[in-house]
Design an enzyme around this catalytic site. Structure first.
Site, PDB file in Angstrom:
ATOM      1  N   HIS A 181      -2.170   6.915   3.696  1.00  0.00           N
ATOM      2  CA  HIS A 181      -0.732   7.008   3.938  1.00  0.00           C
ATOM      3  C   HIS A 181      -0.231   8.343   3.388  1.00  0.00           C
ATOM      4  CE1 HIS A 181      -0.964   2.975   5.197  1.00  0.00           C
ATOM      5  NE2 HIS A 181      -0.300   2.347   4.265  1.00  0.00           N
ATOM      6  N   CYS A 196       0.805  -1.222   0.000  1.00  0.00           N
ATOM      7  CA  CYS A 196       0.000   0.000   0.000  1.00  0.00           C
ATOM      8  C   CYS A 196       0.837   1.270   0.000  1.00  0.00           C
ATOM      9  CB  CYS A 196      -0.973   0.006   1.174  1.00  0.00           C
ATOM     10  SG  CYS A 196      -0.219  -0.355   2.768  1.00  0.00           S
TER      11      CYS A 196
END
Lengths: 373, 373, 373, 373
Positions: B261, B159
Site C-alpha cells: 500500500h 493494513c
C-alpha cells in the site's frame, strides 16, 4: 452542426503532427466542423514523407484518410502561411524556438507545450475555466516590434492541472474564494508521451513522483483561477489569485492506467460555514462555462458530470464519456481536515491536451481574436 | 537467533489457515525461532484433509514441508487446547463467533479480523507503535465470568492504518501531538483477499473507493495513537488521542498493484513552528520502537527506512525489503497547506497483516502476557 | 557449501555491470561460494564513479554492500588482468568489439550477448544441456595468432531458447531424436532490458512480434541440441542436429509479465509409437544434467520441476522457485497434430541470462577449461 | 442504413440482460436498424426492478436511454410472446432449461451459451462462416411434438473458436481442405465473464489453462467448418469435416488483456504444394462471406483485415476496429513445421459473442428462417 460565424472552412496546421499529442489532434480535427487540416509539420526526419509512412500511429482508430498521404513538412513558418490557426503538439525541447518563430511570422499558435505558460503576456487557458484571459492577446501582440497583427501564442495547461481546476472554478463561482486545496493525483502513463514510461517501472507498481509536475500544478492553478488586473498605465497582468491567496499542495503519482488522470481533492473555502456536500454537488452540475453558452462545437454537454455511485469515477469506465471533453466528479463528501473532498477524473489526452487547444481555438474564433478571412 | 526467554518451543495454532492471511502466517511461522505450528484450523469443507489438499496455495514459495501433510481441523477450541497462542486469519463473517468461543475457552488469540477492534477492552496493536496497550488485557480477562486466566483477544489494525501510523507515531514522539492528517491511499489488490478484486475492475483502472476503509483508518488511528487512561475506579480506557484532538481525513483507492500500500500523507503539528523536513527525516530514522529494544525476533532492523531518492518508495521495488516487516518513507518535504508531506509504503500482507500479529505475540510472550508453560 | 576444487576464491569481473543483466550478475555473484567480484566495468559515462552512484538500481533487493563503493572502470582489458573469469552483460552494440579485445588479451569471457553465438568456434552453451560443447575451446584458442592460452569466449543462449531446450534435451536423451517442434512464447518485458518495452505498448496488450527472436530460437536450438563433429583433419564443427534434421517453428509474443517466459510447446518424435504423456513426465523428472552430477554450486536441485496441477506453471507463482535456476513444466498431454504438448516456464533473468553464464563458468572451472592459479 | 425486407421494426427480447453478454447485447441493439428491444429478462433477483437499478453496468458507454427504466422480467416465455427473436446471454447453468422452455413455447432463440452447441439438430453458426447450417432448422422443429412453427435454437461458437475459424474458412474456400491446425491462444479476461478472473491470478501473470476451452475449440471447429450431409431418409447431419479429417490442437492461455483474443495459428493444407504466404494474404483479403453479400446490417466491411506491419494485430490497438465485428490477421508467413502460420485477433465480446448472435439473427431474417409478421 455548430455554425462557424463565417460559414467558411478554416485552414489549420499541426506542429509535431507525428507525436502523441499530434496524433490526437489529427484524430479530432479530421472530423471538425470548422477546421480543415492544411499542413502537417514534424521534424526533418519525417519531412518529405507521406504522413502514414512518417508516423508510428498508436491510436485505436485508423489514421484519418484525409491525412494518410499528406506530405509532412518541416516546421518552418513559410509552409504554414495560409493557416489561420496553428496547433502545436511539439515537445518542450523544440517548442520554444519554433513557436516563437511562428508567432514572429504573425501566425496564431495554440500550444500544448509548457514553454510559454509562465510568460506574463501569454494566456494559460483551460477552455472551460478562464477564456476571459484571451483579453491579454493585444498586449502580447503589441510587445512585438513591429506589433503583430494576427500572431500570438495561447497555451493550455498541464494535463493534471486542467482536470481539477474545472471543478475548482465551478466552486469558486458558486461559493467564493477557495482558501486551500490539497490534491493527490494518480496519473495515466499516456501523460508521459511515447515511449514515456518504461513498462518495467509501472506494471504492478506506483511511482510516487513525476518530475516538475507538482510545481506545475501548484503554480498553474493560481494563474488560471486568478484574474487579469488592469494597471494604471493600461497594461494587463495576471493577478495569480492574489486578492484571495490560495494555497495549493499537490502530490503526483504515476499509476498503471493507460488514459485518464484520477485525483483526490480536498478544499477549504473562505466562506464560513462552508457549503454542504449537497450544495457542492449542485454547484458542479449547474456549472456552465462560457464555452458552452457561446457555442463552441467541441464543448461537451456536461462540463462536469457528477456521479452518484459510491465507486465512480473510474478511468477505464468513464474516461471516454463525451469523447473525454468533460470531467467526471464523484464521492463529494465532507473532509474532516479541510471542508469538502471529492474525486475528479479527467481524460489527459482529450480535455487534458488536444481537446483543450481546439476549444481554445474555437473560443478565439468566436471572440474574433483569430482573424478569419 | 533471538532467544525465547524460556528456551522452549511455543505451540501455536492458526485459524483460517487455508485463506490468504493464513497462508502468509504459515509461511512466516514455519521458520519462526520460537513458535511451532501445532494445529491448523479451517472451515468444515477443509477439515479432515491434509493441508496440501485443502488449500489453494497462492504464495510464491512452496507450501512449508512441515504443514503439507498436517490434517486440517475444524475451528473448535478443543482441538487447540495445547496451543499457547492462536493466530486468527479468519474472515470477518466467521471471526466474531469463533474468536469469542476460543477466548471463553481461555485461549490467547492474536487476530487480523476487524470484529473486535472497536471493543473497549480489546487492544488494537500495531507492534511498532502501541504495544503499551497490552496493559488492558487483565481488565479484558476480568470482564469474563469466571475471569479468564490465559485467554484474551489482541487485534491488529487494518493494513492501511498500520502502515502510516508507524511514521505518525515516530513524529509524535519527536515533535509532540499531530493536529491533523490527510492521507490518500493507493492500495494493493491483495488487501482485498482472494478472489477479492475482479481483474475486470482493476486492470488499466483505479477504483477510488474501498467500502468502510476510510472510516476504519480515521477511527483506528485515534485508538492506536491515543493512550490508555486510568479511571478513578481503577478501570482503564482508550483515550482516543482525546487530550490533543486529532483530525484524520482518509481517501482510499484500489490500484493495480499486487502487494504494497502506497500512501501520500500530509500532517500539521500542534508545535509552532513545525519541524523542518530534515528534522522529520532524522526523527523517522531515529525511531526505535520497544519491539526492537525488547528483542522481538520478527522485528526489522529499520522500523522506518527513509529513502533519499526522489522517486521512492515504490511498491514493486521496496515492498519485500526486510521481508516486509518495516515501512518505507520517502519524499519528505514541506506541504503548502499543512506542514509536512511524505510518501509511505507498507507491505499490506506482512507488516499490514500476519507479521503484525506475530510480533504482537512475541511482545506478549516477552512481557509475560502470554503464559508459556 | 559446494567445494571449489582449489579451495581458492576466484576473482571475476563484470562487463556492463550497471545494466539489467549486470545488476543480476552482481546480485548472484555477491553470495557466490567460489567467485569474488573484483572489477566492475561499464561505459565511460559511469567509469570513475562508485557503483551505487553510477547505477540506476532496479532489483528488488538492495545493492550488495560489497560493490556499493567499488569504483566503476571502463571496459579495457588491462583493468581486468587479474580476473580469471569475465562475465559480460554488455548490449549487443558494444559486446562485439569489447569481448573480442578481452579475448585477445587472453581473458576468459562468459557472455550473454548474441554477437558470437553463431561463430563456428564459439560454444553456445545452456548449462543444463550441452556443456560438452566446451570441447571446442582449444580449437577457438588455436585460431588466434599467437594461440591463446587462457582466453576464449563462451556464450549462452537467448532467454527464450534456454528455457525450452532443457526439456527438449531431456526428451531426446530418453526417447531419441525430436523431428519437429512448434513453440509459441509469451515473453516477459524484462527480456527486453531497460527501459525496453514502453508501458503504452504492453499494458492491456500483447505484441505478437519480437524482432529477430523467432530466427534466434529456430537457429540456436539446432546448435545447442546438436553435437560436435570431429573432422578427418582433427577440426571440430557443430553439427546442427544434422544427422536427424530437426524442424523448429517459433512464434514469439511479448506479454505484460515482469519476469518469466511461458511457452506452449508441441513436439513430434522420430520414434514410433511416440512416448506417452506419463513416460514424458517421468523422463523430465528423471533428467539429471552433468552440471548437477559434477557439483556446480549454482545448479538447482530440480533441473526440471514437473507440475501436476492443471493450471501450472504460472510466471508470477513459479518463476522464483529455486531462485529461478531450473525450469518448470506442466500440462504434459497428447497433441492431436504432433505427439506431445506441454507448457514450459523459465525465468528469463535467471536461468535465461546471468545464472546460465555463472553455471557455465562453474562448469568450465570444474572441467579445467578455466585456468585457476 | 440497411433495409429490413419488411420495412418493419422487429421486436426482440434479451435473456440474461444484466450479465456481461447481456449488457453488450443491449449496447448493440439499442442502435440496431431493424431490432427493437422489447423485453429484458433476468433472474428473479433482478425482476421487477428498472433496468438501471438491477444492473451493475460495466460498459464504457452509458446505459442506453431506451432501456434505463424498462422493468426487468423473469425469464418466462409468456413475457416474451411478442418477440420475434430472443437473444440469450444466459450463463450455462441457467441456459439449458430456460432456452428449452422458450423453444417449446415456439420462440426463436439465438444463444451464446454452450449448452446446445453439441446438439445434432442445433446449428452452431459463426456468421461469417457457416450460415448455410441454418438449413437444419426445419429438422430441429420437426423433432418437437407437435412440430414447432417458429421456435428453434441457434447457437454461436465459443469466443476463441469464432475468431480463428473465420480465416480458416477463407483458406479452405481458396485452397481446399486444411489437414491440421495448431493454435495457441492468449485470451482476454472478459471472456470469463464478471467477476470472472481474480486480479490476483492475472496481473503480472499468465494462466496456461482455461477449463474445457481446448476441447471446445477442437470440437467446435469441426462442426463449424464441416458441412451438412443429407441422409437417404432425408435427414440432415453435421458431417464434422469427415470427408477430409481435420486435426486440431489447441493450447489456451489467459492473459492480462481486457478485451480481444490473440491467437498464433499454424496450418497444414491437403493441397501440395501449399499456397505461399502471399497467396494466403490475398485469399484472406478477398474472402466475402454470404452475410456480407446478402446485406446483414451488422456485418463489417472487412470480414478479415490483413495487417502488413510486422507487429500487428495487437488487442489494445485493433480490437475495436469496425466495432469489433471483423477479425484481424497479421504476420502471415511460412511455418517450418506445418505450412503457413499467422496471428489472429478477434474481439471476444463483439464478433466472439453478442455481435455473432445478432448477425445470425439478421441472416435468419433475410433467409426467412425467422418469421416476421
Amino acid at each position: 452542426m455548430s455554425k462557424n460565424p463565417d460559414g467558411k472552412q478554416i485552414k489549420v496546421g499541426i506542429l509535431g503532427a507525428t507525436g502523441t499529442v499530434g496524433q490526437r489532434f489529427l484524430t479530432l480535427l479530421a472530423k471538425h466542423p470548422w477546421f480543415t487540416i492544411h499542413v502537417l509539420g514534424a521534424s526533418s526526419r519525417s519531412a518529405g514523407k507521406p504522413y502514414a509512412q512518417a508516423v508510428m500511429w498508436k491510436q485505436t482508430t485508423p489514421i484519418p484518410s484525409v491525412v494518410r498521404d499528406m506530405i509532412v513538412q518541416e516546421c518552418y513558418p513559410q509552409h504554414f502561411a495560409e493557416c489561420a490557426i496553428i496547433f502545436s503538439g511539439l515537445d518542450a525541447d523544440a517548442a520554444g524556438d519554433i513557436e516563437s518563430a511562428f508567432r514572429s511570422a504573425d501566425l496564431a499558435i495554440f500550444s500544448n507545450a509548457k514553454n510559454y505558460r509562465r510568460d506574463p503576456s501569454v494566456p494559460l487557458i483551460v477552455p472551460l475555466v478562464n477564456d476571459s484571459h484571451l483579453s491579454i492577446i493585444p498586449q502580447q501582440q503589441s510587445l512585438h516590434n513591429p506589433p503583430l497583427k494576427k500572431g500570438f501564442i495561447v497555451t493550455n495547461a498541464n494535463c493534471s492541472t486542467t482536470g481539477y481546476v474545472i471543478p475548482l472554478r465551478a466552486l469558486e463561482k458558486a461559493f467564493g474564494p477557495i482558501e486551500s486545496c490539497l490534491v493527490t493525483t494518480m496519473q495515466a502513463i499516456s501523460g508521459a508521451g511515447y515511449p514515456g514510461v518504461s513498462s518495467l517501472d509501472i506494471i504492478d507498481n506506483i511511482v510516487p513522483y513525476i518530475s516538475g509536475e507538482e510545481e506545475k500544478m501548484e503554480w498553474e492553478t493560481l494563474k488560471i483561477l486568478g484574474g487579469v488586473a488592469d494597471g494604471d498605465d493600461g497594461t494587463k497582468t495576471f493577478d495569480m489569485h492574489a486578492r484571495h491567496p490560495l494555497r495549493v499542495s499537490a502530490s503526483c503519482n504515476r499509476v498503471p492506467v493507460i488514459d485518464g488522470h484520477t485525483m483526490c481533492v480536498s478544499v477549504r473555502f473562505q466562506q464560513r460555514p462552508p457549503p454542504s456536500p449537497q450544495q457542492v454537488r449542485e454547484a458542479l452540475v449547474a456549472y456552465t462555462p462560457e464555452a458552452q453558452s457561446i457555442g463552441c462545437p467541441s464543448v461537451p454537454v456536461h462540463a462536469i458530470f457528477v456521479h452518484e455511485e459510491p465507486d465512480r469515477p473510474q478511468p477505464r469506465l468513464d474516461r471516454y464519456y463525451q469523447d473525454g471533453a468533460g470531467v467526471s466528479v464523484g464521492r463529494v463528501r465532507q473532509c474532516p481536515v479541510l471542508d469538502i473532498k471529492f474525486v475528479v477524473l479527467a481524460n489527459n489526452v482529450s480535455i487534458g491536451a488536444a481537446t483543450s487547444s481546439i476549444i481554445n481555438a474555437e473560443l478565439a474564433v468566436l471572440k474574433g481574436v483569430v482573424k478569419v478571412e
